[in-house]
Design a protein around this motif. Structure first.
Motif, PDB file in Angstrom:
ATOM      1  N   GLU A  43       0.836  -1.186   0.000  1.00 33.35           N
ATOM      2  CA  GLU A  43       0.000   0.000   0.000  1.00 33.35           C
ATOM      3  C   GLU A  43       0.884   1.254   0.000  1.00 33.35           C
ATOM      4  OE1 GLU A  43      -3.248  -0.072  -0.265  1.00 33.35           O
ATOM      5  OE2 GLU A  43      -3.339  -2.272  -0.212  1.00 33.35           O
ATOM      6  N   VAL A  44       0.276   2.387  -0.358  1.00 31.37           N
ATOM      7  CA  VAL A  44       1.024   3.637  -0.421  1.00 31.37           C
ATOM      8  C   VAL A  44       1.649   3.972   0.927  1.00 31.37           C
ATOM      9  CG1 VAL A  44       0.841   6.135  -0.803  1.00 31.37           C
ATOM     10  CG2 VAL A  44      -0.400   4.550  -2.287  1.00 31.37           C
ATOM     11  N   GLU A  45       0.910   3.704   2.014  1.00 29.94           N
ATOM     12  CA  GLU A  45       1.440   3.992   3.350  1.00 29.94           C
ATOM     13  C   GLU A  45       2.724   3.214   3.620  1.00 29.94           C
ATOM     14  OE1 GLU A  45      -1.623   3.184   2.642  1.00 29.94           O
ATOM     15  OE2 GLU A  45      -2.774   5.000   3.154  1.00 29.94           O
ATOM     16  N   GLN A  46       2.779   1.980   3.112  1.00 38.86           N
ATOM     17  CA  GLN A  46       3.984   1.164   3.287  1.00 38.86           C
ATOM     18  C   GLN A  46       5.143   1.689   2.438  1.00 38.86           C
ATOM     19  OE1 GLN A  46       1.689  -2.578   2.385  1.00 38.86           O
ATOM     20  NE2 GLN A  46       2.885  -3.377   4.097  1.00 38.86           N
ATOM     21  N   LEU A  47       4.819   2.221   1.257  1.00 40.07           N
ATOM     22  CA  LEU A  47       5.865   2.734   0.382  1.00 40.07           C
ATOM     23  C   LEU A  47       6.602   3.895   1.035  1.00 40.07           C
ATOM     24  CD1 LEU A  47       4.062   2.833  -3.101  1.00 40.07           C
ATOM     25  CD2 LEU A  47       5.205   0.921  -1.986  1.00 40.07           C
TER      26      LEU A  47
END
Length: 446
Positions: A43-47
């Protein structure tokens, strides 16, 4: 397969960025987006979880504060006092900043905090007296590295705690002294290789001071704008230091600036206040006092370096969160000969630490060394010492916090050369330090 692909992309980022002179941080953000989305399906948050917010604030806050200090002439005050403290011997200045960094870190300061406080002033010395800025920057970083594993130092306490929790026999004094001597030797090599010998031959000493007038300090309009100090210069083998003849307003700004820098140092070193946010606070006070100076100083912040470091660390953080570093650890554990496995472990420590947290990589690799030590062929204290040194001396890399601080505080005209120098020296140590520490500590089987 996904881990190998992610590592290949990292190598490709360096290859393309270097060949095309494109900011590596920009490419790293793109790499994080591409690899995270289509390889790891994150997910974007993980990126963006690995984005170094603290490092970003440190780089911007500290470089902005010292940009203001340079503009309002405070750095000239510090330079003059420092030169007088060593009897005017310019050749001694690199060793002064080395010792100061080592003492601060050895007494409990975080290495980046000490470098953030000392590097801007040290590089101002370099500009004023014609010292190679790469020499001064490396002496500051290796000084901080020399104090890293003091039993009182933060990294020493953490490492010794990791050793104890992993059930590995330890000897904090041996680790500390080994690292200290290693960095002193490296500092001597740096001093000889990057201009120290020439400084000794010139026997430069501070001579009569030149004059900084009220007009220089306040600007032609008398508004308290940017300072244009006269440069220190060599005259018949002597170094001409700047004088500090200033008007009341400029004197007030310098006193407040110097007081703020002292508070910043004491707050971060003694009370563990965040160095970046503290620097932002001091810079804000100075900006309210002299808006014109603060506005002009904002352009002196090394935004390209901030982008570069933030992007690289974000990508490496993605690799850590997705288990790529753990994957490397498992591959190391499968090496049949413990002594060769130890060498691989040292290379991983050096390489990863050149980009990411030294504390983080030691926290990952010290536990991974337990299976190697279980075979009984390796000395536990020697292996920990080798790991500690290999992971910490590479902080001269421009992608580490310390290296980034040096580049960010280097004058723009010299920043590219210093960046390349730190890249060469830092990644030279990535290749050399593991082999040397392995040969000294691990192979003899201490």
């Amino acid at each position: 397969m996904t881990h190998l692909l992610a590592l290949a992309v990292l190598i490709g980022i360096f290859a393309v960025g270097t060949a095309r002179s494109v900011n590596l941080g920009l490419l790293s953000f793109v790499g994080s987006f591409a690899v995270g989305t289509w390889v790891f399906e994150a997910e974007v948050e993980q990126l963006l979880a690995g984005f170094p917010a603290n490092l970003f604030v440190i780089l911007v806050g500290v470089t902005y504060l010292f940009a203001i200090a340079k503009r309002n002439g405070t750095i000239d005050w510090l330079i003059e006092g420092a030169v007088r403290s060593v009897g005017g011997s310019v050749a001694a200045l690199p060793w002064v900043v080395f010792a100061l960094s080592a003492v601060l870190v050895g007494l409990g300061a975080l290495s980046p905090a000490a470098v953030a406080v000392i590097a801007p002033v040290a590089l101002a010395f370099a500009v004023r007296y014609g010292i190679n800025p790469l020499l001064m920057g490396l002496m500051v970083i290796h000084g901080s590295a020399a104090g890293n594993f003091s039993p009182l130092g933060v990294l020493g306490v953490i490492t010794n705690g990791l050793v104890e929790s992993a059930g590995i026999p330890g000897n904090p004094k041996v680790v500390f002294v080994s690292n200290l001597v290693f960095n002193i030797v490296l500092a001597a090599v740096v001093y000889a290789a990057f201009g120290g010998v020439e400084l000794l031959r010139s026997r430069g000493r501070s001579g009569p001071v030149s004059t900084i007038t009220d007009e220089d300090v306040l600007g032609s309009g008398g508004s308290g704008g940017a300072v244009q100090p006269s440069s220190g210069r060599h005259a018949g083998g002597a170094v001409v230091a700047p004088a500090v003849e200033v008007g009341a307003r400029a004197r007030r700004d310098r006193i407040v600036t110097l007081s703020g820098m002292v508070i910043l140092a004491v707050g971060s070193l003694a009370f563990d206040l965040d160095i970046g946010l503290s620097a932002m606070t001091v810079a804000s006070i100075l900006a309210l006092m002299s808006p014109d100076v603060a506005k002009s100083a904002l352009g002196d912040v090394s935004w390209g370096i901030v982008l570069l470091i933030s992007g690289i660390v974000t990508y490496v953080g993605l690799l850590e969160s997705q288990g790529t570093i753990d994957y490397l650890g498992r591959e190391i554990a499968d090496v049949p000969l413990p002594v060769l496995a130890a060498l691989v472990l040292l290379f991983v420590a050096a390489f990863v630490s050149a980009f990411a947290s030294t504390t983080g990589i030691l926290g990952a690799l010290i536990p991974l060394s337990v299976p190697l030590l279980a075979a009984g062929d390796l000395g536990p204290v020697a292996l920990v010492a080798a790991l500690s040194i290999s992971a910490s001396v590479v902080d001269t890399s421009p992608f580490s916090t310390n290296g980034a601080l040096v580049v960010a505080n280097t004058p723009e005209a010299e920043s590219a050369r210093v960046y390349r120098g730190l890249m060469t020296w830092g990644f030279g140590l990535v290749l050399v330090a593991p082999v040397v520490t392995w040969a000294i500590f691990v192979v003899p089987g201490w």
